[in-house]
Every structure is written in C-alpha cells, then in structure tokens.
Write a protein that holds these residues in place. Sequence first.
Motif, PDB file in Angstrom:
ATOM      1  N   PRO A  99       1.144  -0.821  -0.265  1.00 42.39           N
ATOM      2  CA  PRO A  99      -0.364   0.063  -0.342  1.00 42.39           C
ATOM      3  C   PRO A  99       0.559   1.105   0.267  1.00 42.39           C
ATOM      4  N   ILE A 100       0.784   2.203  -0.670  1.00 42.18           N
ATOM      5  CA  ILE A 100       1.277   3.260  -0.583  1.00 42.18           C
ATOM      6  C   ILE A 100       0.428   4.481  -0.376  1.00 42.18           C
ATOM      7  N   ASP A 101       1.188   5.966   0.614  1.00 45.37           N
ATOM      8  CA  ASP A 101       0.673   6.983   0.747  1.00 45.37           C
ATOM      9  C   ASP A 101       0.096   8.333  -0.461  1.00 45.37           C
ATOM     10  N   GLY A 102      -0.472   8.023  -0.632  1.00 44.84           N
ATOM     11  CA  GLY A 102      -0.076   9.283  -2.110  1.00 44.84           C
ATOM     12  C   GLY A 102       0.057  10.499  -1.978  1.00 44.84           C
ATOM     13  N   ALA A 103       0.124  10.939  -0.871  1.00 45.55           N
ATOM     14  CA  ALA A 103       1.103  11.874  -0.933  1.00 45.55           C
ATOM     15  C   ALA A 103       2.272  12.147  -0.835  1.00 45.55           C
ATOM     16  N   VAL A 104       2.691  11.019   0.458  1.00 49.08           N
ATOM     17  CA  VAL A 104       3.855  10.746   0.806  1.00 49.08           C
ATOM     18  C   VAL A 104       4.854  10.447  -0.801  1.00 49.08           C
ATOM     19  N   PHE A 105       3.707   9.245  -1.525  1.00 49.68           N
ATOM     20  CA  PHE A 105       4.769   9.274  -2.692  1.00 49.68           C
ATOM     21  C   PHE A 105       4.333   9.505  -4.081  1.00 49.68           C
ATOM     22  N   ALA A 106       3.828  11.129  -3.692  1.00 48.09           N
ATOM     23  CA  ALA A 106       3.984  11.837  -4.484  1.00 48.09           C
ATOM     24  C   ALA A 106       5.179  12.855  -4.376  1.00 48.09           C
ATOM     25  N   LYS A 107       5.183  12.970  -3.315  1.00 53.34           N
ATOM     26  CA  LYS A 107       6.258  14.289  -2.736  1.00 53.34           C
ATOM     27  C   LYS A 107       7.208  13.459  -3.030  1.00 53.34           C
ATOM     28  N   PHE A 108       7.465  12.490  -3.276  1.00 56.88           N
ATOM     29  CA  PHE A 108       8.823  11.556  -2.991  1.00 56.88           C
ATOM     30  C   PHE A 108       9.445  12.065  -5.134  1.00 56.88           C
ATOM     31  N   ALA A 109       7.928  10.654  -5.078  1.00 56.09           N
ATOM     32  CA  ALA A 109       8.322  10.964  -7.431  1.00 56.09           C
ATOM     33  C   ALA A 109       8.515  12.537  -7.527  1.00 56.09           C
ATOM     34  N   ASP A 110       7.983  13.443  -7.207  1.00 53.13           N
ATOM     35  CA  ASP A 110       8.218  14.489  -7.806  1.00 53.13           C
ATOM     36  C   ASP A 110       9.364  15.183  -7.500  1.00 53.13           C
ATOM     37  N   THR A 111       9.777  15.070  -6.377  1.00 51.89           N
ATOM     38  CA  THR A 111      11.554  14.868  -5.991  1.00 51.89           C
ATOM     39  C   THR A 111      12.618  14.373  -7.307  1.00 51.89           C
ATOM     40  N   LEU A 112      11.898  13.040  -7.519  1.00 52.97           N
ATOM     41  CA  LEU A 112      13.118  12.493  -7.944  1.00 52.97           C
ATOM     42  C   LEU A 112      12.923  13.091  -9.272  1.00 52.97           C
ATOM     43  N   VAL A 113      12.014  13.550 -10.232  1.00 55.44           N
ATOM     44  CA  VAL A 113      11.477  14.111 -11.345  1.00 55.44           C
ATOM     45  C   VAL A 113      12.035  14.795 -11.796  1.00 55.44           C
ATOM     46  N   ALA A 114      11.880  16.107 -10.091  1.00 53.98           N
ATOM     47  CA  ALA A 114      12.934  17.116 -10.529  1.00 53.98           C
ATOM     48  C   ALA A 114      14.221  17.029 -10.553  1.00 53.98           C
ATOM     49  N   GLU A 115      14.762  16.038 -10.038  1.00 53.19           N
ATOM     50  CA  GLU A 115      16.060  15.338 -10.116  1.00 53.19           C
ATOM     51  C   GLU A 115      16.675  15.213 -11.320  1.00 53.19           C
ATOM     52  N   TYR A 116      15.980  14.435 -11.386  1.00 52.49           N
ATOM     53  CA  TYR A 116      16.134  13.377 -13.172  1.00 52.49           C
ATOM     54  C   TYR A 116      16.055  14.569 -14.378  1.00 52.49           C
ATOM     55  N   ARG A 117      15.303  15.806 -14.456  1.00 50.21           N
ATOM     56  CA  ARG A 117      15.065  17.023 -15.538  1.00 50.21           C
ATOM     57  C   ARG A 117      16.276  18.206 -14.909  1.00 50.21           C
ATOM     58  N   ALA A 118      16.759  18.474 -13.681  1.00 49.29           N
ATOM     59  CA  ALA A 118      17.541  19.360 -13.474  1.00 49.29           C
ATOM     60  C   ALA A 118      19.714  19.003 -13.545  1.00 49.29           C
ATOM     61  N   THR A 119      19.240  17.587 -13.795  1.00 52.09           N
ATOM     62  CA  THR A 119      20.961  17.168 -13.361  1.00 52.09           C
ATOM     63  C   THR A 119      21.468  17.153 -15.042  1.00 52.09           C
ATOM     64  N   SER A 120      22.532  17.724 -15.444  1.00 56.32           N
ATOM     65  CA  SER A 120      22.248  17.656 -16.597  1.00 56.32           C
ATOM     66  C   SER A 120      24.038  16.206 -17.280  1.00 56.32           C
ATOM     67  N   HIS A 121      24.188  15.729 -15.024  1.00 50.74           N
ATOM     68  CA  HIS A 121      25.121  14.696 -15.279  1.00 50.74           C
ATOM     69  C   HIS A 121      25.145  13.311 -16.553  1.00 50.74           C
ATOM     70  N   PRO A 122      25.629  13.043 -17.371  1.00 50.97           N
ATOM     71  CA  PRO A 122      24.740  11.671 -18.193  1.00 50.97           C
ATOM     72  C   PRO A 122      24.906  10.448 -17.049  1.00 50.97           C
ATOM     73  N   ILE A 123      25.525  10.425 -16.115  1.00 45.71           N
ATOM     74  CA  ILE A 123      25.081   9.219 -15.112  1.00 45.71           C
ATOM     75  C   ILE A 123      24.517   9.182 -14.568  1.00 45.71           C
ATOM     76  N   LYS A 124      24.085  10.116 -13.675  1.00 43.33           N
ATOM     77  CA  LYS A 124      23.333  10.315 -12.550  1.00 43.33           C
ATOM     78  C   LYS A 124      21.865  10.229 -13.638  1.00 43.33           C
ATOM     79  N   ARG A 125      21.679  11.115 -14.150  1.00 47.03           N
ATOM     80  CA  ARG A 125      20.515  11.100 -15.352  1.00 47.03           C
ATOM     81  C   ARG A 125      20.055   9.104 -15.446  1.00 47.03           C
TER      82      ARG A 125
END
Length: 135
Positions: A50-76
């Motif tokens: 079971p996934i807590d939607g509010a917590v998962f939304a913040k978690f996933a959104d933080t990772l989306v932001a990190e993915y989109r922001a990085t210019s490091h090809p390995i991290k991406r």
Amino acid sequence: MSHYFSIDGTYVWNPSIGPGDLFTHLAEALTPLAGPSGIGVTPGDPHDHPIDGAVFAKFADTLVAEYRATSHPIKRALLEGFVATAAVLARRGGLPLPALDGPAGTSTRDIPGGGAAGPDRLAELMAEHERAMPA
C-alpha cells in the motif's frame, strides 16, 4: 507470484517478483536523495505494497525534478528507469507531479556543457513503461 502496489486503495501495478523486488529496493535506496517513499508493506504479506499517495507524490516529484535538472549523464541514466516507473504509478494514482509539467531546474552538481533532460525524454520513457506495466 507477484507484487501488488496500490495508491490510497487503488491498485496501480501488479509486477512479477523480480521487477517488484527491484522497484522496492531502489525506492529504499533513493530515500536519502528524495525522502520517504510512502511505499509500505502489509504485515504478513511482503508482496502487498500500500502506498501513501501524499508521501509518494512528494517522493516521485522530487526524483522527477532531480532527473530533469541534472546534466550529469551517468546520474540521469541511473535515475531514469526508476523515475519513469514512479511517474507512471503516480499518474495512475491521480497524483500531481509539478516537476514533470514545469520547466527543468538546475542541479548543483551539473557538468559544464551538459544539458538538463527535457520533459519529452521522460514522457517517452513513461509511455514505454506504461505499456509494460500491468495494473
């Protein structure tokens, strides 16, 4: 045997054991970067999540932001499979992902001359994952 992932009571994914185990382990590994995942385990059933939607939304959104922001090809590259899968789950659960829809930010660990990932790349990955993720 398989895993069952539900967001706030709605089933969003039913992967086989291998991908389900990998997803939960990767989520745990990414908590230092993005905070708690909100992915739980039902007592007595280690394959029911079971996934807590509010917590998962913040978690996933933080990772989306990190993915989109990085210019490091390995991290991406290391983030993109998990991020695309998490974003599909969030969308299936009706959760907001503001970082997916807005402009990409910048990372403090960028590589000079590298570019941040645009929303098109993540949208392509999400579409590919969506087709391969039984609900």
